[in-house]
Design an enzyme around this catalytic site. Structure first.
Site, PDB file in Angstrom:
ATOM      1  N   ASP A  70       0.825  -1.212   0.000  1.00  0.00           N
ATOM      2  CA  ASP A  70       0.000   0.000   0.000  1.00  0.00           C
ATOM      3  C   ASP A  70       0.856   1.259   0.000  1.00  0.00           C
ATOM      4  O   ASP A  70       0.556   2.213   0.713  1.00  0.00           O
ATOM      5  CB  ASP A  70      -0.934  -0.019   1.220  1.00  0.00           C
ATOM      6  CG  ASP A  70      -2.122   0.928   1.056  1.00  0.00           C
ATOM      7  OD1 ASP A  70      -2.460   1.255  -0.107  1.00  0.00           O
ATOM      8  OD2 ASP A  70      -2.693   1.341   2.068  1.00  0.00           O
ATOM      9  N   LYS A  82       1.822   4.645  -0.895  1.00  0.00           N
ATOM     10  CA  LYS A  82       1.161   5.822  -1.485  1.00  0.00           C
ATOM     11  C   LYS A  82       1.590   7.015  -0.640  1.00  0.00           C
ATOM     12  O   LYS A  82       1.970   6.850   0.529  1.00  0.00           O
ATOM     13  CB  LYS A  82      -0.356   5.652  -1.482  1.00  0.00           C
ATOM     14  CG  LYS A  82      -0.942   5.402  -0.117  1.00  0.00           C
ATOM     15  CD  LYS A  82      -2.433   5.217  -0.148  1.00  0.00           C
ATOM     16  CE  LYS A  82      -2.960   4.842   1.216  1.00  0.00           C
ATOM     17  NZ  LYS A  82      -4.384   4.658   1.295  1.00  0.00           N
ATOM     18  N   ASN A 106       0.829   7.446   3.129  1.00  0.00           N
ATOM     19  CA  ASN A 106       1.411   6.530   4.114  1.00  0.00           C
ATOM     20  C   ASN A 106       2.902   6.772   4.321  1.00  0.00           C
ATOM     21  O   ASN A 106       3.562   6.035   5.035  1.00  0.00           O
ATOM     22  CB  ASN A 106       1.197   5.077   3.685  1.00  0.00           C
ATOM     23  CG  ASN A 106      -0.243   4.646   3.861  1.00  0.00           C
ATOM     24  OD1 ASN A 106      -0.998   5.318   4.548  1.00  0.00           O
ATOM     25  ND2 ASN A 106      -0.614   3.556   3.232  1.00  0.00           N
TER      26      ASN A 106
END
Ligand code: ATP
Length: 405
Positions: free
Chosen positions: A212, A214, A217
């Site tokens: 994840d 991105k 984050n």
């Protein structure tokens, strides 16, 4: 061995994929965990694990890597024993996610500041994502030993909520800084990409795929170093080039094999790094279109066009990371080592990088540990729930979440 899947995309299949994503994107206001939930995925392996299991989850193998890590791990478990919701003053909301909020909190005894991720049990149970939460906690316990991964200090629960007490990365989201500046200089982007690559390589060495990556984050600490957060979508147990099929992540940064629900492996993280590097250098994710459906179709089929303005080495790295064929993607064979040898990173001394000896190109301006200048006011203006510090009986749910001696 990487399995080669022959999966030709016909017009009908493409139409199916597009209408599927149209429905999904209508609900894009939900976070990526929600997106995952739409596909009904779960991690049943975590449902029956108990506290003992979580506190010794291959932790010893992490500790074995360096003597210091053993201390870290022991300290963390001891801290876990002591904390409760009432030990903190909850000061401000600093982030929101699919299942709760992240708050800046001060420990009443030691006066230290932490980021506390508070998740609502009801929401988690309703959406059947217990596995993701337990996985996040498990990964956080394993990854105490890397400078660019957020550290878990405590975890506990009340009747209604789960709490993860993390290092407070007070430099704000990388995305927040990128939005303010539109693009980063190449050397600044290189520094962040190198720190991210190092963190991802470390996770892969523990057989964890991050999945994840991105800008939301990727946080900065007070010195300007990268801190990767949000392990809710990590996948554990992916050894070498083993594959999985679970669909998850944020559409803009998803690798085509994930979008098409084909088998994928740790190389999805190298695609993600390519997407984030592209955004840092060009100001937009690759294959960008204001129309999300067009963008998704672009990710799957459109050739990558890299405009001038970025060095040859930078463009070559992007081309190699954003290779649709994961078997030929940079990192497919020797993981992070392949990135480390790429000419874009030739000025990086990787040992110095991990030792935090390379001076960050940007130091967030902060007046103190509770300075919220770098946090988006859209978060800090949200009300702090009054009941957060109330410490009642935790009930029977999430038996492995809190430490029980
Ligand atoms: P998602 O729905 O995207 O999966 P989530 O519920 O898992 O989100 P996080 O992504 O972990 O929540 O956190 C939400 C936001 O809170 C982050 O984007 C970041 O802005 C902020 N945040 C999270 N952890 C920290 C931290 N350790 N320090 C400072 N801010 C943080």
């Amino acid at each position: 061995m990487v399995k080669k899947t022959k999966n030709p995309v016909t017009y009908t299949k493409m139409k199916g994929i597009v209408s599927y994503f149209a429905a999904l994107i209508k609900e894009r206001k939900f976070g990526s965990a929600d997106l995952l939930q739409k596909l009904g995925t779960r991690h049943p392996i975590y449902r029956h694990m108990d506290a003992e299991c979580f506190l010794r989850p291959e932790g010893s193998s992490v500790c074995d890597e360096a003597g210091a890590a053993a201390l870290c791990f022991t300290r963390t478990t001891q801290e876990l024993q002591r904390a409760s919701a009432a030990d903190f003053d909850y000061l401000k909301v600093i982030g929101t996610g699919s299942f709760g909020k992240v708050l800046l909190a001060r420990h009443r005894e030691n006066d230290r500041y932490y980021a506390v991720k508070v998740l609502k049990k009801q929401m988690i149970l309703k959406k059947n994502v217990e596995g993701h939460v337990m996985c996040e906690r498990s990964v956080l316990l394993k990854t105490v030993n890397h400078p660019f991964l957020v550290r878990l200090h405590f975890s506990f629960q009340t009747r209604d909520r789960l709490y993860l007490v993390l290092d407070y990365a007070d430099g704000g989201e990388l995305f927040y800084h990128l939005q303010k500046e539109r693009v980063f200089t190449e050397s600044r982007a290189r520094f962040y990409a190198a720190e991210m690559a190092s963190a991802l390589g470390y996770l892969h060495s523990l057989h964890i795929v991050y999945r994840d990556l991105k800008p939301e984050n990727i946080l900065l600490d007070s010195a300007g170093h990268v801190v990767l957060t949000d392990f809710g979508l990590c996948k554990e147990g992916i050894v070498g080039r083993a594959t999985t099929r679970t669909f998850c992540g944020t559409p803009e940064y998803l690798a085509p094999e994930v979008l098409q629900q084909r088998e994928y492996d740790r190389t999805v993280d190298w695609w993600g790094l390519g997407a984030v590097l592209h955004e840092m250098l060009y100001g937009l994710p690759p294959f960008y279109s204001a129309d999300r459906m067009v963008m998704l179709s672009n990710i799957m089929f459109q050739p990558l066009v890299l405009k001038a303005g970025v060095s040859k080495a930078g463009r070559d790295l992007l081309n190699r990371l954003l290779n649709r064929d994961r078997a030929k993607r940079l990192g497919a064979k020797h993981d992070v080592a392949e990135l480390q040898h790429h000419s874009f990173f030739s000025s990086i001394r990787w040992d110095d990088l991990v030792a935090k000896k390379i001076k960050p190109p940007f130091v967030p301006s902060l007046s103190g540990p509770d300075d919220l200048t770098n946090i988006d006011p859209a978060f800090t203006n949200l009300p702090v729930p009054q009941s957060l510090g109330v410490c009642e009986d935790a009930g029977m749910t999430f038996p492995g979440f809190s430490y029980m001696s």
